[in-house]
Design a protein around this motif. Sequence first.
Motif, PDB file in Angstrom:
ATOM      1  N   TYR A 194       7.740  -5.392   9.547  1.00 25.28           N
ATOM      2  CA  TYR A 194       9.258  -6.074   9.972  1.00 25.28           C
ATOM      3  C   TYR A 194       9.795  -5.101  10.571  1.00 25.28           C
ATOM      4  N   VAL A 195      10.020  -4.551  12.334  1.00 29.06           N
ATOM      5  CA  VAL A 195      10.465  -3.641  12.675  1.00 29.06           C
ATOM      6  C   VAL A 195      12.434  -4.074  12.956  1.00 29.06           C
ATOM      7  N   GLY A 196      12.910  -3.523  12.863  1.00 29.04           N
ATOM      8  CA  GLY A 196      14.266  -3.214  12.636  1.00 29.04           C
ATOM      9  C   GLY A 196      15.015  -2.625  13.564  1.00 29.04           C
ATOM     10  N   LEU A 255      13.351   4.501  12.893  1.00 28.43           N
ATOM     11  CA  LEU A 255      12.870   3.462  12.955  1.00 28.43           C
ATOM     12  C   LEU A 255      12.213   2.670  12.009  1.00 28.43           C
ATOM     13  N   PHE A 256      12.893   1.761  11.950  1.00 21.19           N
ATOM     14  CA  PHE A 256      13.293   0.870  10.484  1.00 21.19           C
ATOM     15  C   PHE A 256      11.691   0.588  10.426  1.00 21.19           C
ATOM     16  N   LEU A 257      11.052   0.531   9.447  1.00 22.73           N
ATOM     17  CA  LEU A 257      10.281  -0.835   9.118  1.00 22.73           C
ATOM     18  C   LEU A 257       9.824  -1.033   8.011  1.00 22.73           C
ATOM     19  N   GLN A 258      10.549  -2.497   8.153  1.00 23.40           N
ATOM     20  CA  GLN A 258      10.224  -2.537   6.747  1.00 23.40           C
ATOM     21  C   GLN A 258       8.735  -3.596   5.822  1.00 23.40           C
ATOM     22  N   GLY A 259       8.548  -3.549   5.046  1.00 25.70           N
ATOM     23  CA  GLY A 259       7.062  -3.697   4.527  1.00 25.70           C
ATOM     24  C   GLY A 259       7.379  -5.041   3.319  1.00 25.70           C
ATOM     25  N   ASN A 260       6.890  -5.478   2.872  1.00 30.78           N
ATOM     26  CA  ASN A 260       7.254  -6.429   1.499  1.00 30.78           C
ATOM     27  C   ASN A 260       6.113  -5.653   0.261  1.00 30.78           C
ATOM     28  N   GLU A 261       6.874  -6.039  -0.608  1.00 30.45           N
ATOM     29  CA  GLU A 261       7.161  -4.987  -2.102  1.00 30.45           C
ATOM     30  C   GLU A 261       5.681  -4.955  -2.672  1.00 30.45           C
ATOM     31  N   ASP A 262       4.855  -6.675  -1.461  1.00 34.49           N
ATOM     32  CA  ASP A 262       3.678  -6.679  -2.548  1.00 34.49           C
ATOM     33  C   ASP A 262       2.589  -6.171  -2.074  1.00 34.49           C
TER      34      ASP A 262
END
Length: 139
Positions: free
Chosen positions: A27-29, A85-92
């Motif tokens: 996900y791009v923040g 450059l916030f790249l949100q990831g999924n912990e799983d």
Amino acid sequence: MLLKDIILRADISMIMAKPAPAKESIYVGTITLTKDGKKYTFKFDSYSIGIVSNAIVIECRDGKLEDIPEGATLEELEGATVTNLFLQGNEDSYVKGQAVQNIELTLYDIMEPSRKVIFKKDAFKEADLGKYYDITWKM
């Protein structure tokens, strides 16, 4: 032309150290740049992601100017530093030891795509990419 008068897009290209996570986990923040003591923050409401092996390309659309100096232009961003450059990831979907080997950000006006500013890896020396992604400076 002023930033507030253009339709802004961003393309983010990355080569990862290990095979990339599933595209649903990215996900791009916000994207924040700094130059000469000025801060420029952009948020994109939609994006598409393409993944081939260790390469990820993210096309960010519907750009909003969250925090920019009055009268700012696209051209004045040349030579700016990418600080966020916030790249949100999924912990799983996190891949242990994952790192960004190479990264490039292009900001451009969709009405005149030749009006663009490209930020190569060196522009990211102070960048925070979020909890799951770091840049590796070793090759």
